[in-house]
Design an enzyme around this catalytic site. Sequence first.
Site, short mmCIF file in Angstrom:
data_model
loop_
_atom_site.label_atom_id
_atom_site.label_comp_id
_atom_site.label_asym_id
_atom_site.label_seq_id
_atom_site.Cartn_x
_atom_site.Cartn_y
_atom_site.Cartn_z
N LYS A 1 40.21 38.94 62.52
CA LYS A 1 39.23 38.77 61.44
C LYS A 1 38.47 40.06 61.18
O LYS A 1 38.40 40.50 60.05
CB LYS A 1 38.28 37.63 61.77
CG LYS A 1 38.86 36.28 61.41
CD LYS A 1 39.07 35.35 62.53
CE LYS A 1 39.95 34.19 62.13
NZ LYS A 1 40.02 33.19 63.18
N ASP B 1 31.85 31.95 70.81
CA ASP B 1 33.02 32.38 70.06
C ASP B 1 32.49 33.18 68.86
O ASP B 1 31.82 32.63 67.98
CB ASP B 1 33.77 31.12 69.59
CG ASP B 1 34.99 31.44 68.72
OD1 ASP B 1 35.19 32.61 68.35
OD2 ASP B 1 35.74 30.48 68.41
N TRP C 1 36.57 24.80 65.24
CA TRP C 1 36.84 25.67 66.38
C TRP C 1 36.06 25.22 67.61
O TRP C 1 36.56 25.28 68.73
CB TRP C 1 36.56 27.13 66.04
CG TRP C 1 37.51 27.64 64.99
CD1 TRP C 1 37.19 28.11 63.76
CD2 TRP C 1 38.95 27.73 65.09
NE1 TRP C 1 38.34 28.47 63.08
CE2 TRP C 1 39.41 28.25 63.87
CE3 TRP C 1 39.88 27.40 66.09
CZ2 TRP C 1 40.78 28.46 63.61
CZ3 TRP C 1 41.22 27.61 65.83
CH2 TRP C 1 41.66 28.13 64.62
C1 LIG Z 1 40.40 32.17 63.92
C2 LIG Z 1 39.45 31.61 64.88
C3 LIG Z 1 39.87 31.13 66.14
C4 LIG Z 1 41.34 31.06 66.55
O1 LIG Z 1 41.86 32.26 66.80
P1 LIG Z 1 43.41 32.42 67.19
O2 LIG Z 1 43.47 33.87 67.52
O3 LIG Z 1 44.22 32.03 65.99
O4 LIG Z 1 43.68 31.55 68.36
C5 LIG Z 1 38.92 30.68 67.02
N1 LIG Z 1 37.61 30.67 66.67
C6 LIG Z 1 37.18 31.10 65.48
C7 LIG Z 1 35.72 31.06 65.17
C8 LIG Z 1 38.08 31.58 64.55
O5 LIG Z 1 37.64 32.00 63.35
#
Ligand SMILES: *Cc1c(COP(=O)(O)O)cnc(C)c1O
Length: 360
Positions: A196, A172, A102
């Site tokens: 999540k 993030d 990511w």
């Molecule tokens: C799942 C995830 C993403 C991507 O998210 P999307 O909503 O599918 O674009 C980005 N960063 C992390 C840490 C993730 O777990």
Amino acid sequence: MSRVYNFSAGPSMLPLEVLKKAQEEMCEYASSGMSVMEMSHRSKDYQEIIDGCEALVRELMHVPDNYKVLFLQGGGSSQFTMIPMNLASKNKKCDIVITGQWAKKAMQEAKRYITVNEVASSADRTFAYIPKLDKSKFSKDADYFYICMNNTIYGTKYYELPDTGDVPLVADISSMVMSEEIDVSKFGLLFAGAQKNLGPAGVTLVIVREDLIGNAMDITPTMFNYQIHADNKSLYNTPPTYSIYIMKLVLEWIKDKGGVAAVQKANEKKAEILYSYLDSSKLFKGTVDKADRSLMNVPFVTGTEELDAKFVAEAKKAGLVNLKGHRTVGGMRASIYNAMPVEGVEKLVEFMKKFEAENI
Ligand SMILES: *Cc1c(COP(=O)(O)O)cnc(C)c1O
């Protein structure tokens, strides 16, 4: 009912109480006579939902008043573009730590617009740890410093934040939002895709310090400009109305549990149950350095692909599903987000012990 324990990394389990409440309100929300899905985003009923959701984010995360709370679309991945476009119009430069896919994706996207300085990486050991940072490698003139705070795929997390001085720290937190207490004031911007830990896919939470918005690059599409969404309180266009409504129910559930601190305690307990078994097992092995272990995503292996596959298949039959590791890593991964009850982790460990006894 035959609901399984779902260890998916995302979209992932939601609290049953939330699903039931949504079910109750599915066809008629309050006195509106309609479903939230059918409601105008300009209606009074909907305004109360989105305002209530923002108020709960502020309350549960202790968001300081000089931060905007935004509900956006385009997933976590759109933030990989929005962040450089909005935060880096001055020096067109950022620092980044590469701790997995990511962060790498965020880097690749930022590179389309600005200079990206890779401060450190843990690629040498398949991202099994958080690299130590050498401050002499930080750029003094970076517009921001970027980290992925919990690495969903590899199962690492930062226990100590980089000291970036005046350079805004951007994180993030998609796979750890509201799983533990975070001091928002230490960050310039935080973001999390909802699927999540916060609700269904479709809405992305962004928390951004006010002084960092309003300087987007000229090329920034209107929909990618934080200022537009801040000025319109996330109602510039039709927001993902139903996802925000479910997020509000999830936040109410967290509040009922006693808030983020209480949820963190439960998460630490769950992680401890699983990690302490992994440390004692003769068959299963955790893949991450102990000091950097995630509370949310726990990857592990048996040592052979055959046994891994057998474990995943048998676990599924026992109602423990989505334990297969990420397609780029192999092995297993148990994602144990807020909504996973302690009993789910206890059942998993019980099953692992049985599997170990039968297969060693
Ligand atoms: C799942 C995830 C993403 C991507 O998210 P999307 O909503 O599918 O674009 C980005 N960063 C992390 C840490 C993730 O777990």
